[in-house]
Design a protein around this motif. Sequence first.
Motif, PDB file in Angstrom:
ATOM      1  N   ASP A 162     -24.523  -6.031  -3.087  1.00 50.21           N
ATOM      2  CA  ASP A 162     -23.754  -6.777  -2.077  1.00 50.21           C
ATOM      3  C   ASP A 162     -23.504  -8.215  -2.524  1.00 50.21           C
ATOM      4  OD1 ASP A 162     -26.524  -7.107  -1.749  1.00 50.21           O
ATOM      5  OD2 ASP A 162     -26.427  -7.296   0.430  1.00 50.21           O
ATOM      6  N   THR A 194     -29.135  -2.886  -8.383  1.00 51.77           N
ATOM      7  CA  THR A 194     -27.993  -1.957  -8.389  1.00 51.77           C
ATOM      8  C   THR A 194     -27.531  -1.679  -9.812  1.00 51.77           C
ATOM      9  OG1 THR A 194     -27.321  -2.866  -6.252  1.00 51.77           O
ATOM     10  CG2 THR A 194     -25.665  -1.602  -7.449  1.00 51.77           C
ATOM     11  N   TYR A 221     -32.655   2.998  -3.523  1.00 50.25           N
ATOM     12  CA  TYR A 221     -31.733   3.052  -4.679  1.00 50.25           C
ATOM     13  C   TYR A 221     -31.684   4.452  -5.280  1.00 50.25           C
ATOM     14  CZ  TYR A 221     -31.205  -2.011  -4.629  1.00 50.25           C
ATOM     15  OH  TYR A 221     -30.894  -3.294  -4.271  1.00 50.25           O
TER      16      TYR A 221
HETATM   17  C1  LIG Z   1     -22.210 -15.663 -12.341  1.00 46.07           C
HETATM   18  C2  LIG Z   1     -23.603 -15.376 -11.945  1.00 46.07           C
HETATM   19  N1  LIG Z   1     -24.165 -16.060 -10.925  1.00 46.07           N
HETATM   20  C3  LIG Z   1     -25.431 -15.768 -10.544  1.00 46.07           C
HETATM   21  C4  LIG Z   1     -26.171 -14.833 -11.197  1.00 46.07           C
HETATM   22  C5  LIG Z   1     -27.608 -14.566 -10.771  1.00 46.07           C
HETATM   23  N2  LIG Z   1     -27.734 -13.211 -10.223  1.00 46.07           N
HETATM   24  C6  LIG Z   1     -28.235 -12.205 -10.949  1.00 46.07           C
HETATM   25  S1  LIG Z   1     -28.213 -10.777 -10.132  1.00 46.07           S
HETATM   26  C7  LIG Z   1     -27.534 -11.486  -8.754  1.00 46.07           C
HETATM   27  C8  LIG Z   1     -27.202 -10.694  -7.544  1.00 46.07           C
HETATM   28  C9  LIG Z   1     -28.170  -9.575  -7.274  1.00 46.07           C
HETATM   29  O1  LIG Z   1     -28.018  -9.094  -5.977  1.00 46.07           O
HETATM   30  P1  LIG Z   1     -27.140  -7.832  -5.648  1.00 46.07           P
HETATM   31  O2  LIG Z   1     -25.868  -7.877  -6.380  1.00 46.07           O
HETATM   32  O3  LIG Z   1     -27.046  -7.708  -4.176  1.00 46.07           O
HETATM   33  O4  LIG Z   1     -28.000  -6.660  -6.296  1.00 46.07           O
HETATM   34  P2  LIG Z   1     -29.366  -6.031  -5.738  1.00 46.07           P
HETATM   35  O5  LIG Z   1     -30.466  -6.431  -6.665  1.00 46.07           O
HETATM   36  O6  LIG Z   1     -29.594  -6.569  -4.353  1.00 46.07           O
HETATM   37  O7  LIG Z   1     -29.144  -4.572  -5.761  1.00 46.07           O
HETATM   38  C10 LIG Z   1     -27.339 -12.842  -8.957  1.00 46.07           C
HETATM   39  C11 LIG Z   1     -26.755 -13.768  -7.950  1.00 46.07           C
HETATM   40  C12 LIG Z   1     -25.555 -14.151 -12.276  1.00 46.07           C
HETATM   41  N3  LIG Z   1     -26.176 -13.206 -12.984  1.00 46.07           N
HETATM   42  N4  LIG Z   1     -24.278 -14.431 -12.605  1.00 46.07           N
END
Ligand SMILES: Cc1ncc(C[n+]2csc(CCOP(=O)(O)OP(=O)(O)O)c2C)c(N)n1
Length: 587
Positions: free
Chosen positions: A464, A415, A389
């Motif tokens: 993602d 992210t 990151y």
């Molecule tokens: C509408 C909604 N559904 C589910 C969530 C739970 N949630 C929080 S962060 C996230 C995704 C995190 O993954 P990513 O976007 O790939 O970020 P990374 O940490 O991998 O960089 C989710 C599904 C949410 N915050 N809002």
Amino acid sequence: MAEVAMKAKSETAPAEAERELTDGFHLIIDALKLNGLNTIYGVPGIPITDFGRMAQAEGIRVLSFRHEQNAGYAAAIAGFLTKKPGVCLTVSAPGFLNGLTALAHATANCFPMILMSGSSEREIVDLQQGDYEEMDQLAIAKPLCKAAYRVLHAADIGIGLARAIRAAVSGRPGGVYLDLPAKLFGQVMDAEAGRKSLVKVIDPAPAQVPSQESIKRALDLLQSAKKPLIILGKGAAYAQADEDIRALVEKSGIPFLPMSMAKGLLPDTHPQCAAAARSTVLAGSDIVMLIGARLNWLLSHGKGKAWGPPHSKRFTQIDIEPKEIDSNVEIVAPVIGDIGSCVKALLAGMGDKWTKAPQDWIASVNAKKENNIGKMAPRLMNNNVPMDYHGALGVLRTIIKERPDAILVNEGANTLDLARGIIDMYQPRKRIDVGTWGIMGIGMGYAIAAAVETGKPVLAIEGDSAFGFSGMEVETICRYKLPVCTVVFNNDGIYRGTDVNPTGSADPAPTVFVKGARYDKMIDAFGGVGANVTSPDELKRAVNAAMDSGKPTLINAVLDPAAGSESGRIGNLNPQSALRKKQPSTQ
Ligand SMILES: Cc1ncc(C[n+]2csc(CCOP(=O)(O)OP(=O)(O)O)c2C)c(N)n1
Ligand SMILES: [Mg+2]
């Protein structure tokens, strides 16, 4: 004489058939235009398809989305960026429900927005006789927004929209639902009477001037502080009182902490910005002034470990909503009014003899800040492959520094949290993100509205998983040829891409996605520019090319699947099972 003349005129009025007529379709369009609401975000279908066509023909910009939720998020952020209600238009029942999440989000975030949904025949809905897309939408919307109205008669359209506008923008802004039954659109009335029924809303968000006592109380408190702190919330950014806020902060000499969407109100590189010493100022301050920031979970409710020893703090809070005061902790000096008026009054009250914040406090904040910035610097310059990151965000940080008027959209977990900390913002209202609820799915809707409302280039930094919630709108971005560069931080999953299914079955773990997915290929389908990058150098080149060209671009940035941590910076909010063995990825 005038009366006689009028009477004579009415007696010679043309026969009914020749009278100029208008109808619900046109009155809604005219009412929107009269109030400067010239953009609609929505999805067509019964009963609003023709309405969208006619609105476009009458000069309203009608942006058609692939899903109402994204159109709703676009309208919500348009409201934040412009201080006018963003308008979202949907069909009945399912379309309405799809838009409703965004309406609730707008309300939670205090963004002015109007969700206008077509609805089915009242007589059938109320007897539950099974109409096409039957649903009592008004009742469902009510608890989720600031106000909800239904217009049954064409002659009430003007008043209905006026009420919706005032409810959305006055006081604490929020979401408003406007129910438009199918029958309303075709209702015919005399054109002149129709014109007269329209309302141009005068002074929709009247200034609310704070009392002089409240100003004096707040200034006395601030002046008595040994370790003062100012916290700027997105309400301060919304207020568009940028110059006065800057003057207040600078005149006071007090360190300031910007909440996520208040970043850039004063540049993050400002000597008084304490963002890099957040825990120090939260724990160490004695007097805290909140400007358009609520003491909700994002500020640990103003109490607990993050805020230092119990009862070590006194608060002054500027907010337009009196009910906000004392919501979590005692506020000893509330200042109630709109942010612009309050800040002006505080500035005037400070006069010429204001004593700046004590030097020893400033020195200790600065020492911590420099230490933290120094520790971070080498990590941001790494050119590791696969990227982490910090390496990826290091280059994006430089790109925003070089293009400070670009709008940054940001969602995800790691992210989001890491980008917020790493990427400095230089101008107000340039960072828009998940807001109060930490909601995934705002990405492409926000990016579209940001480009449409401001005409500025947009850089969307998306996890993602986050991207997946609104990814289909890359077609919308391509269709309207918007200058949006989306970077997908592809670490193969939610938080990380390394979880395994402990049962050994073929199903992957719930947090992981297809390994090595190529999100960039999605935009090829719609004629946009796709790029796959594996190093910070490549990322930098691809983003700069996109920002220079203004072409819709989707960059798949391959990150180390092990780089993230569970829930980013808020893993502590996950409930823990005392019985379950800890998974390797949940450290
Ligand atoms: C509408 C909604 N559904 C589910 C969530 C739970 N949630 C929080 S962060 C996230 C995704 C995190 O993954 P990513 O976007 O790939 O970020 P990374 O940490 O991998 O960089 C989710 C599904 C949410 N915050 N809002
Ligand atoms: Mg991810």
